[in-house]
Design a protein around this motif. Structure first.
Motif, PDB file in Angstrom:
ATOM      1  N   THR A   1      -9.327  -0.274  -3.028  1.00  0.00           N
ATOM      2  CA  THR A   1      -8.314  -0.777  -3.961  1.00  0.00           C
ATOM      3  C   THR A   1      -7.620  -2.032  -3.442  1.00  0.00           C
ATOM      4  OG1 THR A   1      -6.609   0.669  -2.998  1.00  0.00           O
ATOM      5  CG2 THR A   1      -7.884   1.540  -4.848  1.00  0.00           C
ATOM      6  N   ARG A   2      -7.821  -2.350  -2.160  1.00  0.00           N
ATOM      7  CA  ARG A   2      -7.119  -3.486  -1.557  1.00  0.00           C
ATOM      8  C   ARG A   2      -8.041  -4.704  -1.460  1.00  0.00           C
ATOM      9  NH1 ARG A   2      -4.594  -1.334   3.888  1.00  0.00           N
ATOM     10  NH2 ARG A   2      -3.682  -3.443   3.836  1.00  0.00           N
ATOM     11  N   ASP A   3      -7.451  -5.822  -1.052  1.00  0.00           N
ATOM     12  CA  ASP A   3      -8.219  -7.056  -0.863  1.00  0.00           C
ATOM     13  C   ASP A   3      -9.319  -6.816   0.175  1.00  0.00           C
ATOM     14  OD1 ASP A   3      -8.230 -10.194  -1.200  1.00  0.00           O
ATOM     15  OD2 ASP A   3      -8.411  -9.794   0.942  1.00  0.00           O
ATOM     16  N   GLN A   4     -10.520  -7.333  -0.089  1.00  0.00           N
ATOM     17  CA  GLN A   4     -11.681  -7.050   0.743  1.00  0.00           C
ATOM     18  C   GLN A   4     -12.059  -8.195   1.682  1.00  0.00           C
ATOM     19  OE1 GLN A   4     -13.282  -3.898   0.783  1.00  0.00           O
ATOM     20  NE2 GLN A   4     -11.329  -3.531  -0.256  1.00  0.00           N
ATOM     21  N   ARG A   5     -11.096  -9.023   2.037  1.00  0.00           N
ATOM     22  CA  ARG A   5     -11.384 -10.115   2.967  1.00  0.00           C
ATOM     23  C   ARG A   5     -11.899  -9.575   4.305  1.00  0.00           C
ATOM     24  NH1 ARG A   5      -6.505 -12.476   3.280  1.00  0.00           N
ATOM     25  NH2 ARG A   5      -6.927 -13.531   1.302  1.00  0.00           N
TER      26      ARG A   5
ATOM     27  N   ARG B   1     -15.562  -8.647   4.169  1.00  0.00           N
ATOM     28  CA  ARG B   1     -16.452  -9.812   4.261  1.00  0.00           C
ATOM     29  C   ARG B   1     -16.524 -10.329   5.693  1.00  0.00           C
ATOM     30  NH1 ARG B   1     -13.700 -10.316  -0.595  1.00  0.00           N
ATOM     31  NH2 ARG B   1     -15.061 -10.210  -2.432  1.00  0.00           N
TER      32      ARG B   1
ATOM     33  N   LYS C   1     -15.744  -2.435  -5.082  1.00  0.00           N
ATOM     34  CA  LYS C   1     -14.600  -3.235  -5.541  1.00  0.00           C
ATOM     35  C   LYS C   1     -14.921  -3.914  -6.872  1.00  0.00           C
ATOM     36  CE  LYS C   1     -10.583  -5.327  -5.029  1.00  0.00           C
ATOM     37  NZ  LYS C   1      -9.298  -4.616  -4.927  1.00  0.00           N
TER      38      LYS C   1
END
Length: 281
Positions: free
Chosen positions: A135-139, A142, A178
């Protein structure tokens, strides 16, 4: 008890060879830069003390001794080994930023050493273990993929590359998940074009993940809602061809039938072409 001999140090087997000896404790602050250390304290003595403390589970004290060695004997072989152990100790303590910094420093200073693959894998694992919830940013995910890919690319024949490949699949599934989450949101809010764009990412970039079956069904659903029957039929047909036992295929088949048609592949569709590129369709 010494954890490693000089000869055995380069043969560290990921984390299993000695991880069970350590306790999960947090690292506190280490010695300040201006702390006075005995200038004649032998490097080997400091290193072995660090190993002994690590074996006892005192990661705080172990990290301090390895860092003492790095400061007092910065150009020695013992300092090289201590920097690698610092990377490991930080990783075991869950101090991932510090582990990444130490591991990257090791690879910058000693890129050709026998332990460079292990240091690279530790860095990648630190990124990987810090992957956030879908649910959170996937930086961070990556970053983990980039680091894992580097291990595979630079050290393809090693055990570290084999372990990295397994983690790559998990990280890719996370990124696909995501996209699916956002696509489902768009679909629920009748933003069908936005939903299709997200599911398209899964189908074109993450075909080997477990998310692709649902993505094909959702494409069937979105295209049917837009009245683009040919693409809906193609999504259902490709889903059935590649995953005939999937519950998602049964749902897609039923959805197309309710619209008065049957799953039928249009060979010119981007969906069909995307699967052909990987030799799947």
């Amino acid at each position: 008890m010494r954890l490693f001999s000089d000869a055995a140090f380069g043969r560290v087997r990921l984390f299993g060879a000695f991880g069970a000896l350590l306790l999960a404790v947090s690292l506190a602050g280490c010695a300040t830069k201006d702390e006075i250390l005995p200038p004649d304290e032998p490097a080997e003595k400091i290193y072995n003390e660090g190993l002994t403390l690590m074996n006892r589970g005192d990661l705080t004290a172990a990290a301090k001794r390895f860092e003492d060695l790095d400061r007092t004997h910065p150009y020695s072989e013992w300092a090289r080994k201590a920097l690698l152990m610092d990377t490991y100790v930080y990783y075991q303590a869950g101090r991932y930023d510090e582990a990444i910094a130490a591991g990257k420093r090791y690879m910058a200073l000693h890129p050709g050493s026998q332990d460079a693959p292990y240091a690279s894998y530790l860095v990648a694992s630190a990124y990987y273990d810090n992957i956030p919830d879908v649910t959170r940013d996937q930086r961070a995910t990556r970053q983990a993929l980039d680091a894992l890919d580097e291990v595979i690319r630079k050290y393809p024949g090693t055990e570290y590359a084999a372990a990295a490949r397994k983690k790559v699949e998990v990280a890719r599934d996370q990124l696909a998940g995501k996209e699916m989450m956002i696509g489902r949101y768009y679909l629920e809010n009748r933003n069908y074009t936005g939903a299709i764009n997200r599911f398209k990412v899964v189908v074109t970039q993450y075909q080997t993940t477990r998310q692709v079956e649902e993505a094909l069904f959702r494409l069937t659903e979105a295209y049917m809602a837009l009245g683009i029957i040919s693409e809906a039929q193609t999504a259902a047909a490709v889903l059935g061809y590649n995953f005939p036992d999937s519950s998602w295929y049964k749902d897609a088949y039923r959805l197309v039938q309710q619209g008065g048609g049957e799953p039928k592949e249009n060979k010119g569709s981007w969906i069909s072409q995307a699967f052909k590129k990987l030799g799947i369709g």
